[in-house]
Design an enzyme around this catalytic site. Structure first.
Site, short mmCIF file in Angstrom:
data_model
loop_
_atom_site.label_atom_id
_atom_site.label_comp_id
_atom_site.label_asym_id
_atom_site.label_seq_id
_atom_site.Cartn_x
_atom_site.Cartn_y
_atom_site.Cartn_z
N ALA A 1 0.86 -1.18 -0.22
CA ALA A 1 -0.24 0.16 0.15
C ALA A 1 0.72 0.83 -0.11
O ALA A 1 1.10 2.05 0.97
CB ALA A 1 -1.04 -0.12 1.02
N ALA B 1 1.27 4.46 -1.92
CA ALA B 1 1.20 5.83 -1.33
C ALA B 1 0.79 6.51 -0.10
O ALA B 1 0.59 5.80 1.22
CB ALA B 1 -0.35 5.40 -1.91
N PRO B 2 1.41 7.47 -0.20
CA PRO B 2 1.45 8.78 -0.87
C PRO B 2 3.01 8.17 -0.92
O PRO B 2 3.88 9.01 -2.31
CB PRO B 2 1.63 10.10 0.00
CG PRO B 2 2.11 9.60 1.48
CD PRO B 2 1.10 8.46 1.26
N GLY B 3 3.92 7.63 -0.74
CA GLY B 3 5.15 6.57 -1.10
C GLY B 3 6.64 7.21 -0.19
O GLY B 3 6.94 6.75 -0.48
N LYS C 1 7.35 5.83 2.25
CA LYS C 1 8.41 5.11 2.79
C LYS C 1 8.98 4.15 1.35
O LYS C 1 10.33 3.46 2.02
CB LYS C 1 6.83 3.41 3.86
CG LYS C 1 6.67 4.44 4.84
CD LYS C 1 5.56 3.39 5.17
CE LYS C 1 5.27 4.25 6.59
NZ LYS C 1 3.94 5.31 6.74
N ARG D 1 -4.05 7.59 -6.74
CA ARG D 1 -3.27 7.36 -5.45
C ARG D 1 -2.23 7.20 -6.09
O ARG D 1 -0.73 7.18 -6.29
CB ARG D 1 -3.40 6.80 -4.35
CG ARG D 1 -5.17 7.44 -3.29
CD ARG D 1 -5.18 6.76 -2.55
NE ARG D 1 -4.02 6.11 -1.33
CZ ARG D 1 -3.62 7.45 -0.12
NH1 ARG D 1 -3.87 8.20 0.20
NH2 ARG D 1 -2.32 6.04 -0.01
N ASP E 1 2.32 -1.76 4.93
CA ASP E 1 1.46 -0.30 5.76
C ASP E 1 0.45 -0.39 5.65
O ASP E 1 -0.25 0.47 5.13
CB ASP E 1 2.43 1.02 5.46
CG ASP E 1 2.10 1.85 6.63
OD1 ASP E 1 2.16 2.05 7.55
OD2 ASP E 1 1.20 2.72 5.72
N CYS F 1 -0.59 3.22 11.21
CA CYS F 1 -0.64 4.09 12.12
C CYS F 1 -1.97 4.29 13.28
O CYS F 1 -2.38 5.84 13.34
CB CYS F 1 -0.80 5.22 11.08
SG CYS F 1 -2.16 5.38 10.48
#
Length: 319
Positions: free
Chosen positions: A118, A120-122, A124, A147, A188, A242
């Site tokens: 997963a 986006a946004p990029g 990691k 995205r 993530d 998170c």
């Protein structure tokens, strides 16, 4: 449910998670914000050195992260306004410090085949690429096509090379990609986002509910099951969120450990004062004892609430 009732329910749950009084919860949840500056190591040497010099000049109180090279912590600054133009140029990446943990935990090596489920946004994925100097086969995936398009554009800005960019739903990835394709997988996942809640602004709880947490935990378990099949023997998968509810963190990881005897949880080899061990029980449900090797990050001025588990698959010689 009324806003006041939602806040009360959230405070009660977080008090249980951290074993504190509900009245103390407000002091913990003050909203996540950028607290780290990662200088892009994919820049040419002259531009990299110039960027480090500018960061030190514009953020004189920022200090290096001892477990994450090329990165500075700047927790007392809210704006990052002087640094932001360099982010638009792909020279630095600004994010909350907790987001640094999964790429470091992943331990990617040059030549690895890596999947970010997963992406986006990029942030990691770009960090992983920078850590191995683009010397990897990097597969980016995000289920939301808009995205994913933005992700591809940002990858170009940051000089990140990738082999594939797809939009498969994470829980069905194994239907579209061959088994045992990757040495490293970063998962993530979509979550309830409790680590980003700001109780000074209760509107941040508008989408939060215990019912939503229950739905997420089953989705997240499916995502883990799909990713397991794509991981090669001897490979490493990092599962992160998170959020802070055990249903979304320890529950899915415990389920995957129970189903697959070739998996274990490996402790991280770095730490911070706010890094706490994973829990082994919650509201009457027992989890795998090895989850003490996972990390729950308590919210602080520097780190948003977060969860990270480094899951290792036994190699063929270990089976």
């Amino acid at each position: 449910m009324s806003n006041a009732r939602t806040v009360q329910q959230f405070e009660k749950r977080m008090a249980e998670v951290f074993r504190i009084r509900p009245a103390q919860v407000k002091d913990l949840f003050r909203g996540a914000r950028p607290t780290s500056i990662r200088v892009n190591r994919l820049l040419d040497e002259d531009t990299y050195q110039e960027t480090v010099r500018i960061v030190r000049e514009k953020a004189p109180n920022a200090f290096p992260v001892d477990w994450c090279e090329h990165t500075f912590l700047w927790p007392e600054n809210d704006g990052f306004d002087d640094i932001l133009p360099m982010a638009h140029e792909g020279r630095v990446y600004l994010q909350n410090a907790s987001s640094l943990i999964p790429p470091v935990a992943l331990g990617a090596r040059p030549g690895d085949r890596i999947l970010d489920v997963a992406s986006a946004p990029g942030g990691k994925a770009f960090h992983v690429a920078a850590r191995v100097g683009n010397d990897c086969s990097l597969w980016l995936n995000d289920a939301a096509a808009p995205r994913a398009r933005k992700l591809g554009e940002l990858a170009e800005v940051y000089g990140v090379k990738y082999t594939d960019l797809t939009t498969h739903p994470a829980q069905y990835l194994d239907k579209s990609i061959p088994d045992e394709s990757f040495d490293r997988i970063l998962l993530d996942v979509q979550c309830s986002g409790e680590g980003r809640v700001d109780l000074r602004r209760p509107v941040t709880l508008r989408y939060w509910s215990e019912e939503r947490i229950e739905k997420y935990k089953f989705l997240q378990t499916k995502m883990l099951s799909a990713a397991y099949r794509l991981l090669r023997p001897g490979g490493v998968m990092v599962y992160s969120t998170c959020t802070l509810s055990p249903e979304e963190n320890e529950f899915p990881v415990s389920k995957i450990l129970q189903r697959h005897s070739d998996l274990t949880v490996e402790p991280l080899d770095f730490s911070e004062p706010s890094f706490l061990p994973g829990v082994t029980s919650w509201r009457g449900t027992k989890f795998d004892e090895r989850l003490t090797g996972a990390v729950r990050v308590a919210p602080t001025e520097t780190f948003e609430g977060f969860f990270v588990a480094k899951i290792v698959k036994a190699g063929a010689e270990d089976a």
